[in-house]
Design an enzyme around this catalytic site. Structure first.
Site, PDB file in Angstrom:
ATOM      1  CD  GLU A   1     -35.099  -4.279  21.813  1.00 52.99           C
ATOM      2  OE1 GLU A   1     -35.744  -4.039  22.865  1.00 52.99           O
ATOM      3  OE2 GLU A   1     -35.540  -4.029  20.679  1.00 52.99           O
TER       4      GLU A   1
ATOM      5  CD  GLU B   1     -40.717  -5.117  20.259  1.00 50.33           C
ATOM      6  OE1 GLU B   1     -40.700  -5.481  21.443  1.00 50.33           O
ATOM      7  OE2 GLU B   1     -40.635  -3.924  19.910  1.00 50.33           O
TER       8      GLU B   1
END
Length: 980
Positions: free
Chosen positions: A496, A420
């Site tokens: 994820e 991220e």
């Protein structure tokens, strides 16, 4: 070769070292982790002296002098975090930085810990070069030895070393370390976790004799077509490598090809070897395997693999990221025992000992760089360091330290650039360096939808429909046709998914079916392994676990830090039990007529191993009780193969009037490194006969009006005005009355950025947590007592018309409920059933149905039909933040009893959800930590006809349509039998 610069100045402005963008100064070049050397080593962990300052303003380094008097300082355990040892407090944020975003500057409020450690150099310590090694320090450290400064570094979860040999003295030596909580490096470490400053990994002095190994790179490839492995070990300086089991003795840099057994996560074959140079001998553990992306698939040793993975932060509830070897091994044993085969090291390289255990026990590893700049998303990614060339040396330093340290682990099959960070030139530079340094491993990164710098297409929390489109390679195209074509040809991994926060995650089975259906979908990693609840105690000594906001943080993200498959004390949650069942590597399916199969189809879902290591016990059960047992003869099926195995004939003396099931299991036939013989790998249940026809219900008693405004029907006494049952079999009861409310789960509450999936707030808006009941009629209709009610929330016209029809055969009491929704319901219901209160001394529960743990509509794969018994208190699931929990699914009947055996039996038509607890749903909803739940003098039952699903809406997709509990007419029944 991509150049690696040591320093690029930020600007003309003179900033302190902890705010400049360099990775540090004075450090030795990174190299491979090579434990077990015959060179002398001196651990420096233990009790250090410590002083905490609120700012980093002081430039006084006098504390580093050996003669400095630190007797007034505190003591501190190293490795450790000072905020977990009574100095300051931890803080939790998910994405937002807990300081102003003004890179690379940090605020004056910058807690700074000065550390001192005096140690005696052993008398036999050899002269010459020595490396002072730091395994991990958050977030910036400046180091002195015997008063001389060695340098400073940033990169919290990465190793750093300094040359220290010339500064060592015989006898007493003093190591001094100044650690700043905030630094420019903090902008690169915005991972979703606690901010925990300190020296949290090992500190060690390592003798480096003349001719010692500065670095070594093991290249061990496997050719699946020939069964041969090719070994080459590069070393600086040169030396020789011996592999006794393979009869190899090679000069470093020399290659040899010999027949070998390959390394895989299922068959983690390692060969012991030794690297010897003129100054040092180092043991090596070599695993031969080859990783490629080929034909649009991620392959190991020529075969596509399916990742059944978890994301793992390093965490201990008492020690934070200071995790010992015993805890690491315990984590990995639990993973193996629950069928997990892969780990993503979110979001930084772990302690290297963890990777050595992955090599030994067998897990695929995605090794992730210590890099996340997620907080810049809130600034529209303005000033993002990964797209600012001034930060590139720091990014490269982090990539280099990870790759060089971990490059010899066969378990590491992919490098990850970080997490991220958006996109930027710095990531491309990192990727180019990694590819050139180690072309044997693919690269992973999720944050770039164009996959410009990656070899796999990675996503977070894509819902089931999107995963299916990706599996079909029909996902939405990218604007750039070239990038789109490249990405469409890549394998797909969910780095994820299935956010394991609180009660959940739901929908795992549907994800797994997609992975097994579409070869492009090669599995993923559940977020995440463990709840990060920090161990705390109330004033009277009751343990609980703290989350964000419990330490007075001004900015925090609450219990979002508690989103694991393990509770903080490493107890498996129901989510882990469910995940184990969903990803089990052996499947059992019925073959033959519905309700009476004559055979079971056994399928090997492993990627490499056959089934020779497993045994297959079976049992024949009637009404949940074993009647006969044995073992099936299952052939040693190869990966992907199936076989139909004949079931034995049902025992002739088995009862014929009960529900009959076959239960078939796969267990370890012999002890393994990670579990004992008999450990269960997989199981399946098959109906052995058609379900028996329910016994007819024949009422034989009529309602009788008493003289005290009561009605009596069989063993029940009712309030004649409200029609509510008040006594049953001589014991007081409360209810039962219609109930649609549950204490919202974290997944019910949903994520703020996903407003369409937030059921909990919508339920509160409607008013389902404050329903009101109105009795419209209480009438005797033949043998039945009929009670008509309306149940509705205030301030709305929504409601339910409910008809309760009570009958009795004299010994038992039967309740038939018909529910009709009124109005246009804008949201699904939490639950639909009845709630009632019983005597608190009914503390033991026995039931026939799904168990032994909790289950909900989309988390029920692991619910095994049988007879189970537990105390009421043990039915509760202790989520760190209390919420709806503890339902048992598919219950045919349940009994609550006192110590003397008296109590109540409840039978349901159809099967029902059963919940029993010593507090109401409202009390559960109001609790914020487990000690807030105080047992009352009643046992509260929920007997539910239906429950809304769980989903993964705390971060991922919500409840799948088929598991939504929409408001619709419903009818169900319960029979209450007092036990005398």
């Amino acid at each position: 070769m991509v150049t690696y610069e040591e320093h690029v100045p930020l600007s003309e402005e003179d900033v302190p070292y902890y705010e400049d963008v360099t990775p540090g100064s004075g450090c030795l070049p990174p190299g491979a982790w090579l434990p077990g050397s015959d060179a002398a080593r001196l651990p420096l962990g233990g009790t250090w002296r410590f002083r905490l300052s609120p700012t980093a303003a002081s430039e006084d380094a006098s504390f580093a002098r050996p003669e400095y008097d630190d007797s007034a300082w505190e003591e501190l355990r190293v490795p450790g975090h000072w905020v977990l040892q009574g100095h300051g407090a931890p803080a939790y944020t998910n994405t937002g930085y807990p300081f102003p975003v003004d890179p690379p500057r940090v605020p004056d409020e910058n807690p700074t810990g000065d550390h001192r450690y005096a140690f005696d150099l052993p008398a036999d310590w050899p002269a010459g070069s020595a490396a002072l090694h730091f395994g991990g320090v958050e977030s910036c450290a400046r180091v002195w030895l015997n008063g001389s400064e060695l340098g400073h570094f940033k990169g919290s979860r990465l190793p750093h070393e300094f040359e220290a040999g010339s500064l060592l003295r015989p006898g007493r030596n003093v190591l001094a370390v100044r650690v700043h909580q905030w630094s420019s490096g903090s902008y690169l470490e915005d991972q979703d976790q606690w901010w925990l400053p300190g020296v949290f990994r090992e500190v060690e002095l390592r003798h480096r004799p003349e001719g010692a190994v500065r670095d070594a790179f093991v290249h061990a490839e496997y050719d699946h077509r020939t069964g041969q492995g090719t070994l080459r070990v590069d070393s600086d300086p040169a030396g020789r490598v011996t592999v006794p089991e393979l009869g190899l003795e090679l000069a470093t840099g020399e290659s040899a090809t010999v027949p070998v057994e390959p390394w895989t996560a299922e068959t983690p074959r390692l060969y012991d070897a030794e690297l010897a140079t003129s100054g040092e001998r180092v043991p090596l553990r070599i695993g031969f395997r080859t990783v490629v992306v080929e034909d649009g698939l991620l392959k190991v040793n020529g075969r596509p693999i399916l990742l059944r993975g978890v994301n793992r932060h390093e965490f201990d509830p008492a020690h934070g990221r200071a995790v010992g070897a015993d805890v690491m091994r315990r984590d990995l044993l639990l993973m193996k025992q629950h069928n997990i085969n892969a780990v993503r090291t979110s979001h930084y390289p772990p302690d290297p000992a963890f990777l050595a255990l992955c090599d030994e026990l067998g897990l695929w590893v995605v090794d992730e760089c210590d890099l996340e700049t997620h907080g810049f998303a809130q600034q529209g990614w303005r000033a993002n360091p990964v797209d600012d060339e001034r930060w590139t040396p720091a990014l490269l330093d982090r990539a280099r330290r990870m790759v060089e340290r971990d490059k010899n682990h066969p378990s590491v099959i992919m490098w990850s650039l970080g997490n991220e960070c958006g996109t930027g030139r710095g990531l491309s530079t990192m990727a180019a360096w990694m590819r050139e340094r180690d072309p044997s491993r693919p690269l992973h990164y999720e944050g770039d939808p164009g996959c410009a710098d990656t070899d796999v297409y990675s996503r977070m929390y894509a819902d089931h429909a999107e995963v299916e489109r990706i599996g079909r390679r029909t996902e939405e195209p990218l604007p750039d046709g070239t990038l789109d074509a490249r990405r469409r040809g890549l394998p797909f991994v969910l780095c994820e998914y299935a956010h394991a926060m609180g009660n959940g995650p739901g929908g795992l089975s549907e994800y797994q079916r997609l992975f097994e259906t579409y070869e492009r979908c090669q599995g993923g990693f559940v977020w995440e392994w463990i709840d990060h609840g920090l161990r705390q105690y109330t004033a009277d000594g009751v343990r609980y676990h703290a989350y964000g906001g419990d330490f007075g943080e001004e900015v925090h993200d609450g219990n979002f830090v508690c989103d694991g498959l393990l509770f903080p004390e490493r107890v498996p949650s129901p989510g882990l039990i469910e995940y184990k069942k969903v990803i089990e590597p052996v499947r059992f399916e019925a073959v033959g007529p519905d309700g009476a199969p004559g055979a079971v189809r056994v399928t090997n879902l492993q990627d490499f191993a056959d089934l020779s290591a497993l045994a297959f016990p079976w049992s024949y059960e009637v009404e949940g009780l074993p009647v006969a047992e044995g073992t099936l003869a299952v052939p040693p099926l190869l990966p992907g193969e199936s076989a139909e195995v004949k079931l034995p004939a049902p025992p002739e003396d088995a009862p014929r009037d009960g529900e009959a099931l076959w239960t078939v299991r796969a267990v370890l036939a012999e002890d393994a490194v990670w579990a004992e013989a008999g450990h269960e790998i997989a199981w399946g249940q098959l109906p052995a006969a058609p379900l028996p026809v329910p016994r007819p219900w024949t009422p034989s008693a009529a309602p009788r009006r008493g003289t005290d405004r009561t009605l009596t029907l069989g063993p029940g006494v009712f309030d004649a005005t409200t029609g509510v049952l008040s006594r049953l079999g001589g014991s007081p009861v409360t209810g039962p009355r219609l109930d649609v409310w549950r204490a919202p789960t974290d997944n019910d509450e949903g994520a703020p950025w996903q407003p369409g999936q937030r059921c909990g707030p919508e339920w509160r808006r409607i008013g389902l947590h404050r329903m009101r009941h109105r009795t419209d009629a209480v009438t005797a209709e033949g043998d039945a007592l009929v009670v008509r009610t309306r149940v509705a929330p205030a301030a709305t016209s929504l409601g339910f018309a409910v008809v309760h029809r009570w009958t009795s055969d004299g010994a038992a009491l039967r309740l038939e409920v018909a529910v009709t929704p009124q109005g246009d319901w804008p949201a699904p219901l939490p639950r639909l059933g009845v709630r009632m209160g019983l005597d608190g001394d009914l503390g033991a529960v026995r039931w026939f149905g799904g168990g032994p743990g909790e289950a909900y509509p989309d988390t029920s794969a692991a619910a095994r039909v049988g007879r189970w018994s537990l105390p009421v208190d043990a039915l509760q699931t202790p989520y760190v933040r209390p919420q709806e929990n503890g339902a048992r699914i598919g219950v045919r009947w349940a009994e609550l009893t006192r110590p003397d055996g008296t109590g109540l039996r409840i039978e349901g038509e159809p099967h029902y959800f059963f919940t029993a607890r010593r507090w109401t749903s409202e009390e559960l909803d109001a609790a914020r930590h487990t000690p807030d739940l105080v047992a009352g003098d009643r046992v509260w039952l929920n007997l539910d006809h239906a429950q809304h699903g769980i989903g993964s809406g705390s971060c991922g997709p919500g409840v799948l349509p088929k598991y939504r509990l929409e408001a619709a007419p419903a009818a169900f029944a319960f029979t209450f039998r007092p036990l005398e």
